[in-house]
Design a protein around this motif. Sequence first.
Motif, PDB file in Angstrom:
ATOM      1  N   TYR A 185      41.877  83.166  71.664  1.00 55.90           N
ATOM      2  CA  TYR A 185      42.761  82.032  71.924  1.00 55.90           C
ATOM      3  C   TYR A 185      42.808  81.148  70.684  1.00 55.90           C
ATOM      4  O   TYR A 185      41.815  80.526  70.318  1.00 55.90           O
ATOM      5  CB  TYR A 185      42.243  81.242  73.121  1.00 55.90           C
ATOM      6  CG  TYR A 185      43.033  79.998  73.451  1.00 55.90           C
ATOM      7  CD1 TYR A 185      44.403  80.063  73.694  1.00 55.90           C
ATOM      8  CD2 TYR A 185      42.414  78.760  73.533  1.00 55.90           C
ATOM      9  CE1 TYR A 185      45.129  78.926  74.009  1.00 55.90           C
ATOM     10  CE2 TYR A 185      43.124  77.615  73.859  1.00 55.90           C
ATOM     11  CZ  TYR A 185      44.482  77.710  74.088  1.00 55.90           C
ATOM     12  OH  TYR A 185      45.201  76.583  74.403  1.00 55.90           O
ATOM     13  N   PRO A 186      43.954  81.081  69.988  1.00 60.61           N
ATOM     14  CA  PRO A 186      44.038  80.238  68.795  1.00 60.61           C
ATOM     15  C   PRO A 186      43.990  78.762  69.150  1.00 60.61           C
ATOM     16  O   PRO A 186      44.693  78.314  70.065  1.00 60.61           O
ATOM     17  CB  PRO A 186      45.391  80.625  68.185  1.00 60.61           C
ATOM     18  CG  PRO A 186      46.194  81.133  69.340  1.00 60.61           C
ATOM     19  CD  PRO A 186      45.225  81.780  70.270  1.00 60.61           C
ATOM     20  N   GLN A 195      33.409  79.231  71.893  1.00 58.35           N
ATOM     21  CA  GLN A 195      33.485  80.057  73.092  1.00 58.35           C
ATOM     22  C   GLN A 195      34.918  80.155  73.599  1.00 58.35           C
ATOM     23  O   GLN A 195      35.374  81.221  74.015  1.00 58.35           O
ATOM     24  CB  GLN A 195      32.589  79.472  74.186  1.00 58.35           C
ATOM     25  CG  GLN A 195      31.096  79.691  73.965  1.00 58.35           C
ATOM     26  CD  GLN A 195      30.711  81.159  74.070  1.00 58.35           C
ATOM     27  OE1 GLN A 195      31.144  81.870  74.970  1.00 58.35           O
ATOM     28  NE2 GLN A 195      29.907  81.617  73.133  1.00 58.35           N
ATOM     29  N   ALA A 196      35.641  79.040  73.575  1.00 55.87           N
ATOM     30  CA  ALA A 196      37.033  79.051  74.043  1.00 55.87           C
ATOM     31  C   ALA A 196      37.895  79.946  73.154  1.00 55.87           C
ATOM     32  O   ALA A 196      38.836  80.593  73.639  1.00 55.87           O
ATOM     33  CB  ALA A 196      37.581  77.632  74.073  1.00 55.87           C
ATOM     34  N   ARG A 197      37.592  80.006  71.866  1.00 55.85           N
ATOM     35  CA  ARG A 197      38.378  80.838  70.951  1.00 55.85           C
ATOM     36  C   ARG A 197      38.231  82.332  71.269  1.00 55.85           C
ATOM     37  O   ARG A 197      39.073  83.130  70.882  1.00 55.85           O
ATOM     38  CB  ARG A 197      37.952  80.567  69.508  1.00 55.85           C
ATOM     39  CG  ARG A 197      38.609  79.321  68.917  1.00 55.85           C
ATOM     40  CD  ARG A 197      38.250  79.121  67.483  1.00 55.85           C
ATOM     41  NE  ARG A 197      39.098  78.087  66.876  1.00 55.85           N
ATOM     42  CZ  ARG A 197      38.683  77.224  65.972  1.00 55.85           C
ATOM     43  NH1 ARG A 197      37.423  77.257  65.544  1.00 55.85           N
ATOM     44  NH2 ARG A 197      39.522  76.342  65.476  1.00 55.85           N
ATOM     45  N   LEU A 198      37.169  82.693  71.961  1.00 60.44           N
ATOM     46  CA  LEU A 198      37.000  84.096  72.337  1.00 60.44           C
ATOM     47  C   LEU A 198      38.003  84.526  73.408  1.00 60.44           C
ATOM     48  O   LEU A 198      38.158  85.722  73.653  1.00 60.44           O
ATOM     49  CB  LEU A 198      35.571  84.327  72.840  1.00 60.44           C
ATOM     50  CG  LEU A 198      34.453  84.085  71.824  1.00 60.44           C
ATOM     51  CD1 LEU A 198      33.089  84.284  72.480  1.00 60.44           C
ATOM     52  CD2 LEU A 198      34.604  84.995  70.623  1.00 60.44           C
ATOM     53  N   GLY A 199      38.648  83.539  74.056  1.00 65.74           N
ATOM     54  CA  GLY A 199      39.658  83.868  75.047  1.00 65.74           C
ATOM     55  C   GLY A 199      39.385  83.335  76.435  1.00 65.74           C
ATOM     56  O   GLY A 199      40.129  83.638  77.371  1.00 65.74           O
ATOM     57  N   TYR A 200      38.343  82.526  76.593  1.00 65.29           N
ATOM     58  CA  TYR A 200      38.016  81.985  77.914  1.00 65.29           C
ATOM     59  C   TYR A 200      38.937  80.823  78.258  1.00 65.29           C
ATOM     60  O   TYR A 200      39.248  79.977  77.414  1.00 65.29           O
ATOM     61  CB  TYR A 200      36.560  81.514  77.958  1.00 65.29           C
ATOM     62  CG  TYR A 200      35.563  82.652  77.864  1.00 65.29           C
ATOM     63  CD1 TYR A 200      35.344  83.492  78.947  1.00 65.29           C
ATOM     64  CD2 TYR A 200      34.844  82.880  76.687  1.00 65.29           C
ATOM     65  CE1 TYR A 200      34.435  84.529  78.863  1.00 65.29           C
ATOM     66  CE2 TYR A 200      33.941  83.921  76.599  1.00 65.29           C
ATOM     67  CZ  TYR A 200      33.740  84.746  77.688  1.00 65.29           C
ATOM     68  OH  TYR A 200      32.852  85.778  77.601  1.00 65.29           O
TER      69      TYR A 200
END
Length: 338
Positions: free
Chosen positions: A4-5, A115-120
């Motif tokens: 997630y960019p 962690q959010a950038r990993l796609g969560y």
Amino acid sequence: MRPYPINSVSIVIPVYNEEQSLPELLRRTEAACAQLDCEHEIVLVDDGSRDESAEMLLRAAAREGSHVVAVILNRNYGQHAAIMAGFEESKGDLVITLDADLQNPPEEIPRLVEQARLGYDVVGTVRNNRQDSALRRYPSKLINMAVQRSTGVAMSDYGCMLRAYRRSVVDAMLACRERSTFIPILANSFARHTTEVLVQHAEREHGDSKYSPMRLINLMFDLVTCMTTTPLRMLSIIGFGMAILGVLFAFILIALRLIFGAEWAGEGNFVLFAVLFVFTGAQFIGMGLLGEYLGRMYSDVRARPRFFIERVLRNPTKAPLREAEKPSTANHTTKAAS
């Protein structure tokens, strides 16, 4: 799950009578945000504070080059309503909520962003070595277990407000019309991928907890009634089971009276009173739960604003973050001109 960019981050912090902890909160939060490799803003929402908190937020937002956005509510609406007001003013691709009491360290913000950038969609946190009293910890564990059963989302610490939400999840929450909201559960209902990270938990240095016993009771009722109808279903099951047990108990009492005589149970008076009290208590519990649901339906039907924003101050020398596309929430919020 795709990465997630994240080009911008908003930190939303509800504030209520926190003038003693605000200077340290601002210093540590700004230092943590300075480590980010993207734009950021710190949205501080004054929830009707009676001390100098609102004035301190306005001064912080007016500083040259400040990243602080001061949102002033006209009175106290509660923590979750204040966070929703902060959501409306936030513009980041990722929105992180944080308490103002510094029990959850702002230094964890960069970890949540990674962690959010990993796609969560939602990044929750679990408090390690929680410093609250046993009267706060054990009820919290029971609530977490009940929430996991009723929602089906296996998160272990719904009480920790240090959490990260993708912009799409925040917009979905803003589009909801109900007044009674518990944000972590509401967010999980719109999230596909969720995770949790372990964070440290510190003792409160200044002031007392803003959750009085009555507020904790209100929060528990909100948890039970605003997100699921499971208690009503459980009430029906329990009532059916009690009815069967009552019939069996009556047959047993009749049989024992025939075998041992009336003197065996004090002519049966005490047993009848005990049975009556049990069933009467169950009826009152059921009526109380029904009343909670009806009361919340009444509040939603009136459709009054969840909060009233009296003033919003952004630093005029600081360029605002890119305005994210948001659904219309005109029915839920009223603003005064700043």
